[in-house]
Design an enzyme around this catalytic site. Structure first.
Site, short mmCIF file in Angstrom:
data_model
loop_
_atom_site.label_atom_id
_atom_site.label_comp_id
_atom_site.label_asym_id
_atom_site.label_seq_id
_atom_site.Cartn_x
_atom_site.Cartn_y
_atom_site.Cartn_z
N ARG A 226 -33.33 -29.04 10.97
CA ARG A 226 -34.29 -29.01 9.85
C ARG A 226 -34.09 -27.73 9.05
O ARG A 226 -34.10 -27.73 7.83
CB ARG A 226 -35.75 -29.11 10.35
CG ARG A 226 -36.76 -28.79 9.26
CD ARG A 226 -38.17 -29.28 9.52
NE ARG A 226 -38.64 -29.11 10.86
CZ ARG A 226 -38.89 -27.91 11.46
NH1 ARG A 226 -38.75 -26.79 10.78
NH2 ARG A 226 -39.29 -27.86 12.71
N TYR B 274 -41.03 -40.20 -15.51
CA TYR B 274 -40.70 -41.18 -14.48
C TYR B 274 -42.00 -41.56 -13.75
O TYR B 274 -42.82 -40.69 -13.42
CB TYR B 274 -39.70 -40.55 -13.50
CG TYR B 274 -39.48 -41.34 -12.24
CD1 TYR B 274 -38.88 -42.59 -12.29
CD2 TYR B 274 -39.88 -40.84 -11.01
CE1 TYR B 274 -38.69 -43.33 -11.13
CE2 TYR B 274 -39.69 -41.57 -9.85
CZ TYR B 274 -39.09 -42.81 -9.92
OH TYR B 274 -38.91 -43.53 -8.78
N ASP C 207 -36.17 -32.04 -14.80
CA ASP C 207 -35.64 -33.15 -14.00
C ASP C 207 -34.39 -33.63 -14.73
O ASP C 207 -34.47 -34.27 -15.78
CB ASP C 207 -36.71 -34.24 -13.89
CG ASP C 207 -36.24 -35.45 -13.07
OD1 ASP C 207 -35.01 -35.64 -12.93
OD2 ASP C 207 -37.10 -36.21 -12.59
N LYS D 131 -29.30 -41.12 -7.78
CA LYS D 131 -28.82 -41.73 -9.02
C LYS D 131 -27.36 -41.32 -9.29
O LYS D 131 -26.49 -41.63 -8.51
CB LYS D 131 -29.78 -41.37 -10.15
CG LYS D 131 -31.27 -41.52 -9.76
CD LYS D 131 -31.70 -42.93 -9.48
CE LYS D 131 -33.10 -43.05 -8.87
NZ LYS D 131 -34.19 -42.38 -9.59
#
Ligand SMILES: *Cc1c(COP(=O)(O)O)cnc(C)c1O
Length: 377
Positions: free
Chosen positions: A47, A100, A172, A197
């Site tokens: 982690r 978005y 973004d 994406k």
């Protein structure tokens, strides 16, 4: 500076020092041996850090010209970590009025409850952005191009509005990818991606990324990444890295194909409007030409015959697959009002019902054009 395509293939990806493997291995491990208490090779627990993820994070930082890259389990995990690191209860954020849908939902349903308020504004208009800033504004959150209306915001202009107000600018950059646009070089403080994406590019992995220039902010975000724990697994990091290697050539083809699709749609009698920043009549065309290398692979259009026709077109394409998401090698079509942006229905961010969004892939352009012609007829 080393060229973009060279960085995409090599940054953070030197041959493996122990075996000589040319490709970064998938370090599928949760923990690492310590020679003595506290003595290790830089990794203690996956982690906190994993070598495959480190390679991806180094590469992301190089592509966005930042000092620190961080990878997350999804774009929204990246957003959540950025917001809950940089904001406190009582703070205010200016967001795009066509953000978005998932970003809007995060602000409206999660952060609102947590005491962070937001104001949607038309960020393509710098006066509107400035007017939305209040004395408690700590962040301006921007997307450019926006999803799904392909609006353009002036990154340098927003950065100076944010900095004048002692706030910071988050961009973004999912729609453009760092190949087309590098917000940190234009004054943004944080650049964020849904690597699901264009960066991943093959519709086979969900992920997020954050890159910053400021080293202290990078430290704070890295602390949160570990403390909050929404990290990607090593295989997901590896798939994303593998996708990134071809980002430049893929984006070139996405942009070329989109240009052809736009030309066809713009002259089609069933189409009321084409939304694409490469069109000279697009209100953000000049800003896009200044801050982007090319105009991207996302195209939206509105139909003269309303929602029923939009749904019909979505049902009838064959090469354009009906589905959510974007940025993969395959072309996708969707109806934002009922799919990706259903969560903004009834809000100020509601999208027109006659809108169709295309993620133009890298198949043969002739097949894409023929598919759309058939579906529109
Ligand atoms: C998809 C998307 C996100 C969210 O990313 P996930 O990886 O789906 O969590 C954020 N911003 C934009 C612009 C997106 O398209």
């Amino acid at each position: 500076m080393t060229g973009f395509e060279t960085l995409a293939i090599h940054a953070g990806q030197e041959p493996d020092p122990t075996t000589g493997a040319v490709v970064v291995p998938i370090y599928q491990t949760s923990t690492y041996v310590q020679e003595e208490v506290g003595q290790h090779k830089g990794y203690e627990y996956s982690r906190s850090g994993n070598p495959t993820r480190t390679a991806l994070e180094t590469c992301l930082a190089a592509l966005e010209q930042g000092t620190r890259g961080l990878a997350f389990a999804s774009g929204l995990a990246a957003e959540d970590t950025v917001l809950r690191t940089m904001l406190s209860p009582g703070d205010h954020v200016v967001i795009p009025d066509d953000a978005y849908g998932g970003t809007y939902r995060l602000f409206a349903k999660v952060l609102e409850r947590w005491g962070v308020t937001h104001t949607p504004a038309a960020l393509g208009d710098l006066d509107a952005a400035r007017a939305a800033v209040t004395s408690s504004t700590r962040l301006i959150w921007c997307e450019t191009p926006t999803n799904p209306l392909l609006g353009i915001a002036d990154i340098a202009g927003l950065a100076s509005i944010a900095h004048d107000a002692d706030a910071r600018l988050v961009v973004d950059n999912t729609f453009a990818s760092p190949y087309l646009q590098q917000p940190l070089t234009l004054g943004a403080d944080v650049v964020l991606h849904s690597t699901t994406k264009y960066l991943g590019g093959h519709s086979d992995v969900v992920g997020g990324g954050v890159v910053v220039q400021d080293e202290a902010l990078g430290e704070e975000l890295a602390y949160s990444q570990n403390a909050m724990g929404s990290v990607p697994g090593p295989f997901d990091a590896w798939l994303t890295l593998r996708g990134i290697k071809t980002l430049g050539v893929r984006m070139d083809r996405h942009c070329e194909n989109a240009q052809q699709v736009v030309a066809m749609l713009a002259s089609h009698r069933a189409v009321a409007a084409v939304l694409y920043p490469g069109l000279p009549e697009h209100p953000g065309h000049d800003v896009a030409s200044k801050q982007m290398r090319a105009y991207g692979g996302m195209v939206s259009f509105r139909l003269k015959d309303g929602e029923a026709k939009a749904l019909d077109v979505c049902r009838r394409t064959k090469v354009f697959t009906l589905g959510e998401s974007l940025g993969g090698v395959e072309s996708l079509i969707e109806h934002p009002g009922r799919m990706t942006h259903a969560s903004v229905a009834g809000s100020q961010l509601e999208v027109p019902p006659d809108l169709v969004r295309l993620s133009v892939g890298i198949e043969s352009a002739d097949d894409l054009l023929a598919d759309l012609e058939r579906a529109l007829s």
